[in-house]
Design a protein around this motif. Sequence first.
Motif, PDB file in Angstrom:
ATOM      1  N   SER A 170       0.918 -22.307  11.416  1.00  0.00           N
ATOM      2  CA  SER A 170       2.027 -21.356  11.430  1.00  0.00           C
ATOM      3  C   SER A 170       2.421 -20.926  10.021  1.00  0.00           C
ATOM      4  N   ALA A 171       2.451 -21.879   9.099  1.00  0.00           N
ATOM      5  CA  ALA A 171       2.780 -21.531   7.714  1.00  0.00           C
ATOM      6  C   ALA A 171       1.740 -20.594   7.121  1.00  0.00           C
ATOM      7  N   GLY A 172       0.467 -20.833   7.421  1.00  0.00           N
ATOM      8  CA  GLY A 172      -0.575 -19.938   6.927  1.00  0.00           C
ATOM      9  C   GLY A 172      -0.457 -18.534   7.494  1.00  0.00           C
ATOM     10  N   LEU A 173      -0.149 -18.421   8.778  1.00  0.00           N
ATOM     11  CA  LEU A 173       0.014 -17.105   9.386  1.00  0.00           C
ATOM     12  C   LEU A 173       1.183 -16.347   8.770  1.00  0.00           C
ATOM     13  N   LEU A 174       2.289 -17.051   8.519  1.00  0.00           N
ATOM     14  CA  LEU A 174       3.450 -16.394   7.914  1.00  0.00           C
ATOM     15  C   LEU A 174       3.162 -15.944   6.489  1.00  0.00           C
ATOM     16  N   LEU A 175       2.434 -16.749   5.731  1.00  0.00           N
ATOM     17  CA  LEU A 175       2.091 -16.358   4.365  1.00  0.00           C
ATOM     18  C   LEU A 175       1.178 -15.130   4.353  1.00  0.00           C
ATOM     19  N   ILE A 176       0.212 -15.096   5.259  1.00  0.00           N
ATOM     20  CA  ILE A 176      -0.679 -13.933   5.329  1.00  0.00           C
ATOM     21  C   ILE A 176       0.096 -12.680   5.726  1.00  0.00           C
ATOM     22  N   ALA A 177       0.971 -12.806   6.727  1.00  0.00           N
ATOM     23  CA  ALA A 177       1.765 -11.649   7.155  1.00  0.00           C
ATOM     24  C   ALA A 177       2.669 -11.147   6.040  1.00  0.00           C
ATOM     25  N   GLY A 178       3.332 -12.056   5.345  1.00  0.00           N
ATOM     26  CA  GLY A 178       4.188 -11.638   4.240  1.00  0.00           C
ATOM     27  C   GLY A 178       3.414 -10.985   3.116  1.00  0.00           C
ATOM     28  N   GLY A 179       2.226 -11.510   2.817  1.00  0.00           N
ATOM     29  CA  GLY A 179       1.406 -10.901   1.782  1.00  0.00           C
ATOM     30  C   GLY A 179       0.964  -9.492   2.151  1.00  0.00           C
ATOM     31  N   ILE A 180       0.630  -9.267   3.423  1.00  0.00           N
ATOM     32  CA  ILE A 180       0.209  -7.931   3.853  1.00  0.00           C
ATOM     33  C   ILE A 180       1.356  -6.936   3.739  1.00  0.00           C
ATOM     34  N   PHE A 181       2.547  -7.332   4.166  1.00  0.00           N
ATOM     35  CA  PHE A 181       3.695  -6.420   4.091  1.00  0.00           C
ATOM     36  C   PHE A 181       4.031  -6.076   2.643  1.00  0.00           C
ATOM     37  N   CYS A 182       4.047  -7.077   1.777  1.00  0.00           N
ATOM     38  CA  CYS A 182       4.394  -6.820   0.378  1.00  0.00           C
ATOM     39  C   CYS A 182       3.313  -6.012  -0.323  1.00  0.00           C
ATOM     40  N   THR A 183       2.047  -6.285  -0.025  1.00  0.00           N
ATOM     41  CA  THR A 183       0.954  -5.562  -0.677  1.00  0.00           C
ATOM     42  C   THR A 183       0.927  -4.098  -0.266  1.00  0.00           C
ATOM     43  N   SER A 184       1.221  -3.811   0.995  1.00  0.00           N
ATOM     44  CA  SER A 184       1.231  -2.413   1.442  1.00  0.00           C
ATOM     45  C   SER A 184       2.291  -1.616   0.702  1.00  0.00           C
ATOM     46  N   CYS A 185       3.439  -2.208   0.446  1.00  0.00           N
ATOM     47  CA  CYS A 185       4.494  -1.505  -0.297  1.00  0.00           C
ATOM     48  C   CYS A 185       4.101  -1.290  -1.748  1.00  0.00           C
ATOM     49  N   PHE A 186       3.456  -2.283  -2.374  1.00  0.00           N
ATOM     50  CA  PHE A 186       3.043  -2.139  -3.758  1.00  0.00           C
ATOM     51  C   PHE A 186       1.978  -1.068  -3.914  1.00  0.00           C
ATOM     52  N   LYS A 187       1.058  -0.978  -2.950  1.00  0.00           N
ATOM     53  CA  LYS A 187       0.025   0.056  -3.033  1.00  0.00           C
ATOM     54  C   LYS A 187       0.640   1.452  -2.982  1.00  0.00           C
ATOM     55  N   LYS A 188       1.651   1.597  -2.122  1.00  0.00           N
ATOM     56  CA  LYS A 188       2.298   2.900  -2.004  1.00  0.00           C
ATOM     57  C   LYS A 188       2.992   3.280  -3.308  1.00  0.00           C
ATOM     58  N   GLN A 189       3.666   2.318  -3.959  1.00  0.00           N
ATOM     59  CA  GLN A 189       4.351   2.616  -5.204  1.00  0.00           C
ATOM     60  C   GLN A 189       3.356   2.912  -6.325  1.00  0.00           C
ATOM     61  N   GLN A 190       2.227   2.181  -6.369  1.00  0.00           N
ATOM     62  CA  GLN A 190       1.250   2.424  -7.420  1.00  0.00           C
ATOM     63  C   GLN A 190       0.624   3.807  -7.300  1.00  0.00           C
ATOM     64  N   ARG A 191       0.371   4.262  -6.075  1.00  0.00           N
ATOM     65  CA  ARG A 191      -0.168   5.605  -5.893  1.00  0.00           C
ATOM     66  C   ARG A 191       0.803   6.661  -6.401  1.00  0.00           C
ATOM     67  N   ALA A 192       2.105   6.438  -6.174  1.00  0.00           N
ATOM     68  CA  ALA A 192       3.100   7.401  -6.657  1.00  0.00           C
ATOM     69  C   ALA A 192       3.159   7.427  -8.178  1.00  0.00           C
ATOM     70  N   TRP A 193       2.914   6.260  -8.820  1.00  0.00           N
ATOM     71  CA  TRP A 193       2.938   6.232 -10.279  1.00  0.00           C
ATOM     72  C   TRP A 193       1.667   6.833 -10.875  1.00  0.00           C
ATOM     73  N   ILE A 194       0.533   6.574 -10.263  1.00  0.00           N
ATOM     74  CA  ILE A 194      -0.732   7.050 -10.816  1.00  0.00           C
ATOM     75  C   ILE A 194      -0.887   8.543 -10.599  1.00  0.00           C
ATOM     76  N   TYR A 195      -0.506   9.001  -9.399  1.00  0.00           N
ATOM     77  CA  TYR A 195      -0.635  10.420  -9.071  1.00  0.00           C
ATOM     78  C   TYR A 195       0.760  11.017  -8.878  1.00  0.00           C
ATOM     79  N   PRO A 196       1.446  11.354  -9.945  1.00  0.00           N
ATOM     80  CA  PRO A 196       2.782  11.952  -9.793  1.00  0.00           C
ATOM     81  C   PRO A 196       2.677  13.353  -9.225  1.00  0.00           C
ATOM     82  N   PRO A 197       3.717  13.817  -8.553  1.00  0.00           N
ATOM     83  CA  PRO A 197       3.681  15.183  -7.994  1.00  0.00           C
ATOM     84  C   PRO A 197       3.617  16.228  -9.104  1.00  0.00           C
ATOM     85  N   LYS A 198       2.779  17.210  -8.874  1.00  0.00           N
ATOM     86  CA  LYS A 198       2.596  18.256  -9.883  1.00  0.00           C
ATOM     87  C   LYS A 198       3.800  19.192  -9.910  1.00  0.00           C
TER      88      LYS A 198
END
Length: 219
Positions: A170-198
């Motif tokens: 159960s602890a392993g499943l929760l850690l994996i789920a939390g990592g996926i949620f946090c990583t998805s948010c970080f990817k979205k923010q990094q894309r906004a920083w790398i490719y700013p709106p023209k």
Amino acid sequence: MASASLQFFAFILALLGFFGDIIATLLPNWKVNADVGSNIITAITQMQGLWMDCTWYSTGMFSCTLKYSVLSLPVYIQAARTTMVLSCILSAFGICITIVGMKCTKLGGAADSKGHASFAGGVCFILAGISGLVPTSWYTREIISNFLDQTIPESSKHEPGGAVYTGFISAGLLLIAGGIFCTSCFKKQQRAWIYPPKQPQFPSTDQDSNAGYSLKDYV
């Protein structure tokens, strides 16, 4: 769509981890001791959990005794009680928050607020996984150290039960789920920083005025 399906997969993992946490907390078989006599009828299995101690007889009888006194318990059992309950509470909070922050739901409002909610839910899942991993590791260490101690008689030695393994999974499943949620948010923010709106480019008034003067001079 891929990130939404990934969040849904992480949410399923978090649900499994949450129910596994509850089951591991309530199960009485954190450590098991099998005492087999000369006759198979006298074989008994003694199980000890966080809240009760149970004895199962090979004849089919089953009896349990609740642990009413908290101060008389060892420190690792008291810590396991607290951290496992905390893990269940954090998992429940994480589930409620991520339902609002998931892309496949219509709750949460704008995309930015959904991203913050899913990140907060992921943090709750990670903290819940850590809170569930600490007591199971500590409990397993105590069982192994007592089992290897030569001064302790064989009848008083135990082995890890099913509740410990359930807590680890159960602890392993929760850690994996939390990592996926946090990583998805970080990817979205990094894309906004790398490719700013023209920004739209407008012709400067100076160039227009200079062009006008040159035409007059030419005529």
